[in-house]
Design a protein around this motif. Sequence first.
Motif, PDB file in Angstrom:
ATOM      1  N   ASP A  91       0.801  -1.225   0.000  1.00 25.21           N
ATOM      2  CA  ASP A  91       0.000   0.000   0.000  1.00 25.21           C
ATOM      3  C   ASP A  91       0.833   1.274   0.000  1.00 25.21           C
ATOM      4  O   ASP A  91       0.279   2.366  -0.081  1.00 25.21           O
ATOM      5  N   THR A  92       2.138   1.147   0.128  1.00 28.15           N
ATOM      6  CA  THR A  92       3.021   2.314   0.072  1.00 28.15           C
ATOM      7  C   THR A  92       4.021   2.104  -1.054  1.00 28.15           C
ATOM      8  O   THR A  92       4.314   0.979  -1.441  1.00 28.15           O
ATOM      9  N   GLN A  93       4.528   3.182  -1.577  1.00 24.09           N
ATOM     10  CA  GLN A  93       5.573   3.095  -2.595  1.00 24.09           C
ATOM     11  C   GLN A  93       6.767   3.878  -2.103  1.00 24.09           C
ATOM     12  O   GLN A  93       6.645   5.052  -1.834  1.00 24.09           O
ATOM     13  N   PRO A  94       7.904   3.286  -1.911  1.00 23.69           N
ATOM     14  CA  PRO A  94       8.144   1.858  -2.072  1.00 23.69           C
ATOM     15  C   PRO A  94       7.443   1.055  -0.977  1.00 23.69           C
ATOM     16  O   PRO A  94       6.973   1.620   0.004  1.00 23.69           O
ATOM     17  N   TRP A  95       7.414  -0.266  -1.163  1.00 17.93           N
ATOM     18  CA  TRP A  95       6.774  -1.127  -0.177  1.00 17.93           C
ATOM     19  C   TRP A  95       7.427  -0.935   1.184  1.00 17.93           C
ATOM     20  O   TRP A  95       8.603  -0.588   1.286  1.00 17.93           O
ATOM     21  N   SER A  96       6.661  -1.189   2.232  1.00 16.41           N
ATOM     22  CA  SER A  96       7.173  -0.997   3.589  1.00 16.41           C
ATOM     23  C   SER A  96       6.666  -2.124   4.499  1.00 16.41           C
ATOM     24  O   SER A  96       5.746  -2.852   4.141  1.00 16.41           O
ATOM     25  N   PRO A  97       7.252  -2.256   5.692  1.00 11.10           N
ATOM     26  CA  PRO A  97       6.808  -3.304   6.613  1.00 11.10           C
ATOM     27  C   PRO A  97       5.336  -3.152   6.982  1.00 11.10           C
ATOM     28  O   PRO A  97       4.814  -2.048   7.085  1.00 11.10           O
ATOM     29  N   LYS A 122      13.220 -24.338  -4.407  1.00 10.85           N
ATOM     30  CA  LYS A 122      11.957 -23.896  -4.997  1.00 10.85           C
ATOM     31  C   LYS A 122      11.266 -22.931  -4.037  1.00 10.85           C
ATOM     32  O   LYS A 122      11.053 -23.254  -2.869  1.00 10.85           O
ATOM     33  N   VAL A 123      10.932 -21.743  -4.537  1.00  8.89           N
ATOM     34  CA  VAL A 123      10.216 -20.738  -3.752  1.00  8.89           C
ATOM     35  C   VAL A 123       8.783 -20.674  -4.248  1.00  8.89           C
ATOM     36  O   VAL A 123       8.536 -20.522  -5.453  1.00  8.89           O
ATOM     37  N   LEU A 124       7.851 -20.812  -3.321  1.00  8.21           N
ATOM     38  CA  LEU A 124       6.427 -20.656  -3.618  1.00  8.21           C
ATOM     39  C   LEU A 124       5.932 -19.506  -2.735  1.00  8.21           C
ATOM     40  O   LEU A 124       5.926 -19.623  -1.515  1.00  8.21           O
ATOM     41  N   HIS A 125       5.597 -18.393  -3.359  1.00  6.84           N
ATOM     42  CA  HIS A 125       5.092 -17.223  -2.633  1.00  6.84           C
ATOM     43  C   HIS A 125       3.611 -17.121  -2.965  1.00  6.84           C
ATOM     44  O   HIS A 125       3.234 -16.971  -4.119  1.00  6.84           O
ATOM     45  N   ASP A 126       2.760 -17.248  -1.930  1.00  9.39           N
ATOM     46  CA  ASP A 126       1.319 -17.212  -2.184  1.00  9.39           C
ATOM     47  C   ASP A 126       0.580 -16.489  -1.064  1.00  9.39           C
ATOM     48  O   ASP A 126       1.193 -15.862  -0.216  1.00  9.39           O
ATOM     49  N   ALA A 127      -0.740 -16.567  -1.100  1.00 10.65           N
ATOM     50  CA  ALA A 127      -1.636 -15.876  -0.161  1.00 10.65           C
ATOM     51  C   ALA A 127      -1.547 -14.363  -0.322  1.00 10.65           C
ATOM     52  O   ALA A 127      -1.697 -13.610   0.643  1.00 10.65           O
ATOM     53  N   PHE A 128      -1.336 -13.907  -1.546  1.00  9.38           N
ATOM     54  CA  PHE A 128      -1.248 -12.471  -1.827  1.00  9.38           C
ATOM     55  C   PHE A 128      -2.559 -11.745  -1.553  1.00  9.38           C
ATOM     56  O   PHE A 128      -2.561 -10.547  -1.299  1.00  9.38           O
ATOM     57  N   ALA A 129      -3.674 -12.453  -1.607  1.00 11.09           N
ATOM     58  CA  ALA A 129      -4.970 -11.812  -1.353  1.00 11.09           C
ATOM     59  C   ALA A 129      -5.035 -11.205   0.047  1.00 11.09           C
ATOM     60  O   ALA A 129      -5.778 -10.252   0.276  1.00 11.09           O
ATOM     61  N   ARG A 130      -4.234 -11.728   0.975  1.00 12.26           N
ATOM     62  CA  ARG A 130      -4.208 -11.161   2.335  1.00 12.26           C
ATOM     63  C   ARG A 130      -3.716  -9.711   2.349  1.00 12.26           C
ATOM     64  O   ARG A 130      -3.966  -8.987   3.297  1.00 12.26           O
ATOM     65  N   HIS A 131      -3.011  -9.319   1.299  1.00 14.19           N
ATOM     66  CA  HIS A 131      -2.515  -7.941   1.204  1.00 14.19           C
ATOM     67  C   HIS A 131      -3.602  -6.962   0.764  1.00 14.19           C
ATOM     68  O   HIS A 131      -3.359  -5.762   0.681  1.00 14.19           O
ATOM     69  N   GLY A 132      -4.774  -7.467   0.460  1.00 18.92           N
ATOM     70  CA  GLY A 132      -5.863  -6.591   0.039  1.00 18.92           C
ATOM     71  C   GLY A 132      -5.724  -6.182  -1.415  1.00 18.92           C
ATOM     72  O   GLY A 132      -5.207  -6.936  -2.247  1.00 18.92           O
ATOM     73  N   ASP A 133      -6.171  -4.967  -1.714  1.00 17.76           N
ATOM     74  CA  ASP A 133      -6.195  -4.484  -3.105  1.00 17.76           C
ATOM     75  C   ASP A 133      -4.820  -4.499  -3.761  1.00 17.76           C
ATOM     76  O   ASP A 133      -4.714  -4.640  -4.970  1.00 17.76           O
ATOM     77  N   GLY A 134      -3.761  -4.336  -2.983  1.00 16.44           N
ATOM     78  CA  GLY A 134      -2.414  -4.299  -3.550  1.00 16.44           C
ATOM     79  C   GLY A 134      -1.799  -5.670  -3.767  1.00 16.44           C
ATOM     80  O   GLY A 134      -0.680  -5.771  -4.274  1.00 16.44           O
ATOM     81  N   GLY A 135      -2.504  -6.737  -3.399  1.00 15.38           N
ATOM     82  CA  GLY A 135      -1.949  -8.082  -3.503  1.00 15.38           C
ATOM     83  C   GLY A 135      -1.579  -8.497  -4.913  1.00 15.38           C
ATOM     84  O   GLY A 135      -0.532  -9.105  -5.130  1.00 15.38           O
ATOM     85  N   ALA A 136      -2.416  -8.161  -5.883  1.00 18.16           N
ATOM     86  CA  ALA A 136      -2.123  -8.540  -7.272  1.00 18.16           C
ATOM     87  C   ALA A 136      -0.867  -7.833  -7.767  1.00 18.16           C
ATOM     88  O   ALA A 136      -0.040  -8.423  -8.460  1.00 18.16           O
ATOM     89  N   GLY A 137      -0.717  -6.571  -7.400  1.00 19.80           N
ATOM     90  CA  GLY A 137       0.479  -5.824  -7.793  1.00 19.80           C
ATOM     91  C   GLY A 137       1.733  -6.383  -7.138  1.00 19.80           C
ATOM     92  O   GLY A 137       2.800  -6.437  -7.765  1.00 19.80           O
TER      93      GLY A 137
END
Length: 164
Positions: A91-97, A122-137
């Motif tokens: 939600d911030t640019q650049p991303w933040s904690p 192998k890295v699997l990064h998922d559950a991006f929907a938890r980030h809300g509207d910014g998850g897809a980005g």
Amino acid sequence: MEEPVIEVPEVVVGVSVNLPTDTAFALFTDGIDRWWPKQNSFSRGTAREIGLTAEGGWFEISEEGETVGWGDVLAWQPPQRLLLAWQISPDTQPWSPEPDPAKASEVEVRFLPIEPGRTQVKVLHDAFARHGDGGAGMAAGMASPMGWPALLEAYRVAAEMEST
């Protein structure tokens, strides 16, 4: 009326290294400061140190000495598996904690033996929907050439140096 569920694809990236699984795991975790690019910092500058420990989570220490947390270690199973909470806000640019662990995506790292002395990481990064509207980005950013592919390339180079 029920809100629609936003589906965000997972990011899956892998690299093969000429290290046994225990050494590959140790380089990814204990040795993260040797390969994670210091400019990939969330403290608004270049990180002085990057750390990852079973007890302390993953974090950076800024040039000013401030510790900035990136998330918790959810599973530490050497030498096969590591599960991390990615508590970074898009939600911030650049991303933040992101202080709220409920808004964290997850990074699972698997260390799979290919043959003696060689490991697939192998890295699997998922559950991006938890980030809300910014998850897809965030998913798009981590899937881009500058995201996990660049990070694993830095890891591969460090592993190559380790194996020589």
